[in-house]
Design a protein around this motif. Structure first.
Motif, mmCIF file in Angstrom:
data_model
loop_
_atom_site.group_PDB
_atom_site.id
_atom_site.type_symbol
_atom_site.label_atom_id
_atom_site.label_comp_id
_atom_site.label_asym_id
_atom_site.label_seq_id
_atom_site.Cartn_x
_atom_site.Cartn_y
_atom_site.Cartn_z
ATOM 1 N N ILE A 1 4.754 -2.196 7.692
ATOM 2 C CA ILE A 1 6.200 -2.337 7.583
ATOM 3 C C ILE A 1 6.712 -1.385 6.502
ATOM 4 C CG2 ILE A 1 8.090 -3.932 7.110
ATOM 5 C CD1 ILE A 1 6.097 -6.202 7.949
ATOM 6 N N TYR A 2 7.491 -0.405 6.942
ATOM 7 C CA TYR A 2 8.136 0.564 6.062
ATOM 8 C C TYR A 2 9.625 0.230 5.986
ATOM 9 C CZ TYR A 2 4.103 3.717 6.569
ATOM 10 O OH TYR A 2 2.858 4.282 6.550
ATOM 11 N N PRO A 3 10.334 0.712 4.968
ATOM 12 C CA PRO A 3 11.787 0.567 4.987
ATOM 13 C C PRO A 3 12.348 1.295 6.223
ATOM 14 C CG PRO A 3 11.058 1.199 2.805
ATOM 15 C CD PRO A 3 9.866 1.332 3.731
ATOM 16 N N GLY B 1 2.441 9.352 0.623
ATOM 17 C CA GLY B 1 3.013 8.788 -0.591
ATOM 18 C C GLY B 1 4.117 7.768 -0.370
ATOM 19 N N ARG B 2 4.294 7.296 0.864
ATOM 20 C CA ARG B 2 5.335 6.315 1.169
ATOM 21 C C ARG B 2 4.782 4.897 1.026
ATOM 22 N NH1 ARG B 2 6.880 8.134 7.036
ATOM 23 N NH2 ARG B 2 4.622 8.014 7.059
ATOM 24 N N ASN B 3 5.557 4.038 0.390
ATOM 25 C CA ASN B 3 5.173 2.633 0.226
ATOM 26 C C ASN B 3 5.369 1.879 1.530
ATOM 27 O OD1 ASN B 3 4.675 2.967 -2.538
ATOM 28 N ND2 ASN B 3 6.820 2.638 -3.019
ATOM 29 N N TYR B 4 4.465 0.946 1.809
ATOM 30 C CA TYR B 4 4.613 0.084 2.965
ATOM 31 C C TYR B 4 3.879 -1.227 2.713
ATOM 32 C CZ TYR B 4 -0.156 1.305 4.533
ATOM 33 O OH TYR B 4 -1.512 1.479 4.626
ATOM 34 N N ILE B 5 4.172 -2.207 3.564
ATOM 35 C CA ILE B 5 3.493 -3.496 3.533
ATOM 36 C C ILE B 5 2.547 -3.547 4.719
ATOM 37 C CG2 ILE B 5 3.759 -6.011 3.744
ATOM 38 C CD1 ILE B 5 4.970 -5.014 1.170
ATOM 39 N N GLN B 6 1.282 -3.815 4.470
ATOM 40 C CA GLN B 6 0.310 -4.061 5.539
ATOM 41 C C GLN B 6 0.295 -5.563 5.747
ATOM 42 O OE1 GLN B 6 -1.594 -1.811 7.383
ATOM 43 N NE2 GLN B 6 -2.085 -3.595 8.605
ATOM 44 N N ALA B 7 0.722 -6.007 6.924
ATOM 45 C CA ALA B 7 0.796 -7.442 7.211
ATOM 46 C C ALA B 7 -0.186 -7.792 8.311
ATOM 47 C CB ALA B 7 2.213 -7.819 7.634
ATOM 48 N N GLN B 8 -0.864 -8.921 8.141
ATOM 49 C CA GLN B 8 -1.791 -9.438 9.148
ATOM 50 C C GLN B 8 -1.382 -10.864 9.471
ATOM 51 O OE1 GLN B 8 -5.847 -8.476 8.727
ATOM 52 N NE2 GLN B 8 -5.185 -6.374 8.950
ATOM 53 N N PHE B 9 -1.096 -11.118 10.745
ATOM 54 C CA PHE B 9 -0.631 -12.417 11.198
ATOM 55 C C PHE B 9 -1.538 -12.854 12.329
ATOM 56 C CE2 PHE B 9 2.720 -14.756 13.799
ATOM 57 C CZ PHE B 9 2.641 -15.911 13.050
ATOM 58 N N ASP C 1 12.429 1.922 14.551
ATOM 59 C CA ASP C 1 12.828 2.950 13.603
ATOM 60 C C ASP C 1 14.310 3.188 13.792
ATOM 61 O OD1 ASP C 1 13.151 4.986 11.827
ATOM 62 O OD2 ASP C 1 11.741 6.353 12.772
ATOM 63 N N ASP C 2 15.113 2.479 13.010
ATOM 64 C CA ASP C 2 16.554 2.617 13.155
ATOM 65 C C ASP C 2 17.142 3.616 12.174
ATOM 66 O OD1 ASP C 2 16.454 1.249 10.767
ATOM 67 O OD2 ASP C 2 17.366 -0.579 11.543
ATOM 68 N N GLY C 3 16.288 4.274 11.375
ATOM 69 C CA GLY C 3 16.751 5.300 10.463
ATOM 70 C C GLY C 3 17.423 4.767 9.213
ATOM 71 N N SER C 4 17.497 3.468 9.059
ATOM 72 C CA SER C 4 18.133 2.896 7.892
ATOM 73 C C SER C 4 17.146 2.018 7.144
ATOM 74 C CB SER C 4 19.351 2.066 8.297
ATOM 75 O OG SER C 4 18.934 0.944 9.034
ATOM 76 N N CYS C 5 17.500 1.733 5.935
ATOM 77 C CA CYS C 5 16.664 0.868 5.117
ATOM 78 C C CYS C 5 16.923 -0.587 5.480
ATOM 79 C CB CYS C 5 16.980 1.090 3.648
ATOM 80 S SG CYS C 5 16.149 -0.064 2.575
ATOM 81 N N GLY C 6 15.877 -1.382 5.543
ATOM 82 C CA GLY C 6 16.025 -2.795 5.832
ATOM 83 C C GLY C 6 16.278 -3.635 4.605
ATOM 84 N N GLY C 7 16.378 -3.002 3.433
ATOM 85 C CA GLY C 7 16.606 -3.736 2.201
ATOM 86 C C GLY C 7 15.299 -4.128 1.546
ATOM 87 N N GLY C 8 15.376 -4.431 0.274
ATOM 88 C CA GLY C 8 14.210 -4.898 -0.457
ATOM 89 C C GLY C 8 13.267 -3.788 -0.897
ATOM 90 N N CYS C 9 13.672 -2.539 -0.753
ATOM 91 C CA CYS C 9 12.796 -1.440 -1.174
ATOM 92 C C CYS C 9 13.365 -0.779 -2.423
ATOM 93 C CB CYS C 9 12.639 -0.419 -0.049
ATOM 94 S SG CYS C 9 14.133 0.523 0.265
ATOM 95 N N SER C 10 12.778 0.319 -2.822
ATOM 96 C CA SER C 10 13.193 0.969 -4.065
ATOM 97 C C SER C 10 14.349 1.944 -3.881
ATOM 98 C CB SER C 10 12.000 1.717 -4.668
ATOM 99 O OG SER C 10 11.560 2.705 -3.764
ATOM 100 N N CYS C 11 14.916 2.044 -2.670
ATOM 101 C CA CYS C 11 15.993 3.013 -2.447
ATOM 102 C C CYS C 11 17.350 2.500 -2.878
ATOM 103 C CB CYS C 11 16.024 3.455 -0.979
ATOM 104 S SG CYS C 11 16.716 2.231 0.129
ATOM 105 N N GLY C 12 17.436 1.223 -3.257
ATOM 106 C CA GLY C 12 18.699 0.698 -3.767
ATOM 107 C C GLY C 12 19.499 -0.116 -2.772
ATOM 108 N N LEU D 1 0.827 -1.203 0.000
ATOM 109 C CA LEU D 1 0.000 0.000 0.000
ATOM 110 C C LEU D 1 0.857 1.245 0.000
ATOM 111 C CD1 LEU D 1 -2.592 -1.158 2.695
ATOM 112 C CD2 LEU D 1 -2.934 -1.075 0.228
ATOM 113 N N VAL D 2 0.209 2.401 -0.139
ATOM 114 C CA VAL D 2 0.861 3.703 -0.076
ATOM 115 C C VAL D 2 0.112 4.527 0.960
ATOM 116 C CG1 VAL D 2 1.455 5.790 -1.371
ATOM 117 C CG2 VAL D 2 1.510 3.557 -2.518
#
Length: 93
Positions: A62-64, A47-55, A81-92, A42-43
């Motif tokens: 879940i945001y980068p 305008g930020r992309n995120y994953i909506q997870a239901q467990f 919120d560690d201020g860094s990207c967790g990988g797997g997103c569009s930031c490279g 979702l967005v």
């Protein structure tokens, strides 16, 4: 080197979901196989992309670099919120 398509990205996503729900990656994979875990890309309003997870009965956004969980009263609580990207997103990363 791993040659399977999207292997690193899927690995990062499974790891982020495990962290969001404070469980193991194995449990996340088992929950996917059993239909107990759902994910939607979702967005948000900014305008930020995120994953909506239901467990099971829990949910998280879940945001980068950040994870937001719903607490018992239904409001969002920032869990990570560690201020860094967790990988797997569009930031490279």
């Amino acid at each position: 080197m791993e040659n399977r398509e999207m292997y690193d990205e899927i690995n990062a996503l499974v790891g982020a979901v495990a962290k969001a729900f404070d469980t193991s990656e194995t449990e996340v994979i088992t929950a996917i196989e059993q239909g107990r875990l759902g994910m939607e890309m979702l967005v948000d309003d900014e305008g930020r992309n995120y994953i909506q997870a239901q467990f099971d009965e829990r949910s998280a956004r879940i945001y980068p670099g950040a994870i937001f969980r719903e607490d018992d009263d239904g409001s969002d609580v920032e869990a990570e919120d560690d201020g860094s990207c967790g990988g797997g997103c569009s930031c490279g990363h």
